[in-house]
Write a protein that holds these residues in place. Structure first.
Motif, PDB file in Angstrom:
ATOM      1  N   SER A 110     -32.134 -23.852  -8.797  1.00 37.19           N
ATOM      2  CA  SER A 110     -32.329 -23.648 -10.136  1.00 37.19           C
ATOM      3  C   SER A 110     -32.515 -22.202 -10.721  1.00 37.19           C
ATOM      4  O   SER A 110     -32.876 -21.481  -9.808  1.00 37.19           O
ATOM      5  CB  SER A 110     -33.659 -24.454 -10.440  1.00 37.19           C
ATOM      6  OG  SER A 110     -34.683 -24.040  -9.811  1.00 37.19           O
ATOM      7  N   TYR A 111     -32.144 -21.955 -11.882  1.00 38.69           N
ATOM      8  CA  TYR A 111     -32.341 -20.917 -12.443  1.00 38.69           C
ATOM      9  C   TYR A 111     -32.768 -20.954 -13.938  1.00 38.69           C
ATOM     10  O   TYR A 111     -32.494 -22.068 -14.490  1.00 38.69           O
ATOM     11  CB  TYR A 111     -31.307 -19.896 -12.359  1.00 38.69           C
ATOM     12  CG  TYR A 111     -29.952 -20.463 -13.291  1.00 38.69           C
ATOM     13  CD1 TYR A 111     -29.866 -19.756 -14.469  1.00 38.69           C
ATOM     14  CD2 TYR A 111     -29.066 -21.207 -12.820  1.00 38.69           C
ATOM     15  CE1 TYR A 111     -28.770 -20.104 -15.282  1.00 38.69           C
ATOM     16  CE2 TYR A 111     -27.939 -21.538 -13.703  1.00 38.69           C
ATOM     17  CZ  TYR A 111     -27.784 -21.038 -15.033  1.00 38.69           C
ATOM     18  OH  TYR A 111     -26.912 -21.368 -15.909  1.00 38.69           O
ATOM     19  N   GLN A 112     -33.543 -20.142 -14.524  1.00 39.92           N
ATOM     20  CA  GLN A 112     -33.809 -19.917 -15.786  1.00 39.92           C
ATOM     21  C   GLN A 112     -33.851 -18.448 -16.631  1.00 39.92           C
ATOM     22  O   GLN A 112     -34.060 -17.492 -15.557  1.00 39.92           O
ATOM     23  CB  GLN A 112     -35.183 -20.749 -16.211  1.00 39.92           C
ATOM     24  CG  GLN A 112     -36.247 -19.851 -15.314  1.00 39.92           C
ATOM     25  CD  GLN A 112     -37.679 -20.627 -15.770  1.00 39.92           C
ATOM     26  OE1 GLN A 112     -37.713 -21.497 -16.507  1.00 39.92           O
ATOM     27  NE2 GLN A 112     -38.697 -20.241 -15.196  1.00 39.92           N
ATOM     28  N   GLN A 202     -25.443 -24.072  -6.818  1.00 42.95           N
ATOM     29  CA  GLN A 202     -25.516 -25.473  -7.219  1.00 42.95           C
ATOM     30  C   GLN A 202     -24.142 -26.385  -6.873  1.00 42.95           C
ATOM     31  O   GLN A 202     -24.211 -27.384  -6.597  1.00 42.95           O
ATOM     32  CB  GLN A 202     -25.905 -25.267  -8.829  1.00 42.95           C
ATOM     33  CG  GLN A 202     -27.048 -24.770  -8.989  1.00 42.95           C
ATOM     34  CD  GLN A 202     -27.329 -24.729 -10.523  1.00 42.95           C
ATOM     35  OE1 GLN A 202     -26.409 -24.650 -11.346  1.00 42.95           O
ATOM     36  NE2 GLN A 202     -28.898 -24.701 -10.692  1.00 42.95           N
TER      37      GLN A 202
END
Length: 468
Positions: A110-112, A202
């Protein structure tokens, strides 16, 4: 055992030990007669085939890797498809065993995007979790254990003794869940390739979960076909030239720069310097040691000046700026080379600092010379705290570590308190003591030649320190 002979539409059954007639095909069933023979093929026996949900561009991005910071240190992260492993390491080092994770053991990526509203201040925070196996906790009754309803008389005891022990309950099947602690956390700028890397990972993990590991094995066996396909269909001519230029530079910097000028039309020193800064900071791929060797040449002064002007020091104090400088390349050559590099760095840093003088710790540099002399003093401090102490520790009868008071006193010989207050020097001292400056194989030291030449700087290499 029954042997079934396929002789056209009719089937002949022959008992074991009897002579069998000559036929074209014989099928032997070693299974039990009560088991069905028309089972569905298992998932593990599925033939290798290309994964349908992974683009060749995603495989290329994972193979190429991306740059970011792991625990505050600059790292490169990539997928090593021949070993089916996620790897991470410092720019110029291979991945050790503890920095490798099997693609079969990864659970999620995941990334933000965090930070300020403008693109320059935003960063990408990537977290990669692994899978852990959790077994069921169903209790198994011990065999032959007495129950509460058991009678104490001998007859009941005899009956219980004749009974077979209760069979144990079947264990619960293991469950896979995501680990609570990430196996890897990477931070990078929005303009870097780390976001594309996370999106590609992903995609790869989703393909593995839906299509099985056979897709990974297919990529593993035919990696270079994927790379050629991506290069031929997904890259423009300019991107192909750019990839070739990076490869050529890492083989021979002089030939690589010549290729950049010829194919990418980066003719001037400014063009080459800006391209090198873009490749080393944003897109990654340039070898920091070879880049440092290239900047050690006298004919690259103009290129380095353009290169260092592209580095963003606007929000960095002097120690952080030196770290960023030496993260991008590792300078080599003689002391005069490093002196020239620090001089050009000081000019660029002073220009950016002049537009943001409110950063902490507060300093009041009058010109680039104040920055240059302070930078040399910090490098000398780094030598005293982390290099020289290791070399003479065995023979030293007392602690030779430079104290904050000694550092301030030494720096005052070349920098006034009006330019760099004591509070700033104390803060710089704490930062360098906490984490050493990784400059190169050369360590710089400031000494005074005489009372008339207090600002003269002498640069000494590790070789000189060893033979002092």
């Amino acid at each position: 055992m029954t042997v079934t002979q396929g002789a056209g539409p009719e089937e002949i059954e022959v008992e074991s030990g009897a002579p069998a007639p000559k036929v074209d095909q014989i099928t032997v069933d070693f299974g039990r007669e009560d088991e069905p023979s028309n089972r569905a093929p298992s998932k593990a026996s599925k033939a290798l085939g290309p994964p349908e949900t992974v683009d060749s561009s995603a495989i290329y991005k994972l193979y190429r890797g991306a740059t970011g910071r792991v625990k505050g240190e600059p790292h490169r992260v990539w997928v090593e498809f021949p070993a089916l492993q996620l790897c991470w390491a410092r720019y110029d080092q291979p991945a050790p065993a503890q920095n490798r994770a099997s693609l079969l053991d990864l659970g999620a990526c995941s990334y933000q995007v965090t930070g300020a509203g403008d693109a320059d201040g935003e960063t990408v925070h990537v977290e990669i979790l692994s899978l852990v196996t959790e077994f069921g906790s169903r209790a198994v009754a011990p065999q032959g254990a007495a129950t509460d309803s058991a009678s104490e008389d001998g007859a009941s005891g005899a009956i219980l003794a004749e009974r077979d022990p209760l069979p144990p309950l079947p264990p619960e099947p293991p469950e896979m869940r995501l680990s609570k602690t990430p196996v890897l956390v990477v931070d990078g700028s929005v303009g870097s390739a780390i976001r594309e890397f996370a999106e590609s990972l992903q995609q790869l993990l989703a393909s593995r979960d839906s299509e099985g590991k056979s897709g990974l094995e297919f990529i593993q066996a035919r990696l270079f076909q994927y790379l050629w396909r991506h290069q031929g269909t997904s890259c423009t001519e300019h991107e192909l030239y750019q990839a070739q230029a990076v490869l050529a530079f890492n083989l021979d910097p002089k030939s690589g720069v010549a290729y950049v000028k010829d194919k990418l039309k980066k003719v001037s020193d400014s063009d080459v310097g800006e391209w090198l800064a873009d490749m080393s900071q944003v897109k990654g791929g340039l070898d920091p040691t070879l880049l440092g060797n290239y900047f050690s040449r006298m004919d690259t002064i103009g290129v380095f000046k353009a290169f260092v002007n592209c580095l963003d020091f606007s929000e960095a104090d002097l120690v952080a700026a030196l770290r960023k400088l030496f993260d991008t390349f590792k300078p080599g050559g003689e002391g005069q080379v490093i002196s020239r590099i620090i001089e050009l760095f000081a000019e660029s840093y002073f220009d950016q600092w002049s537009r943001n003088k409110d950063m902490l710790p507060k300093t009041f540099y009058a010109n680039s010379d104040d920055i240059m002399t302070t930078a040399f003093s910090l490098i000398m401090l780094n030598t005293g705290l982390h290099v020289a102490t290791k070399k003479v520790k065995k023979n030293a009868s007392h602690d030779i570590t430079m104290s904050p008071e000694e550092f301030v006193k030494n720096t005052r010989r070349v920098v006034t308190e009006a330019a760099v207050p004591d509070e700033a020097l104390q803060a710089f001292y704490d930062l360098v003591k906490e984490e050493h400056l990784v400059c190169s194989n050369h360590v710089m030291q400031i000494t005074d030649h005489s009372k008339q030449q207090q600002n003269t700087r002498q640069i000494t290499t590790n070789h000189d320190l060893e033979h002092a």
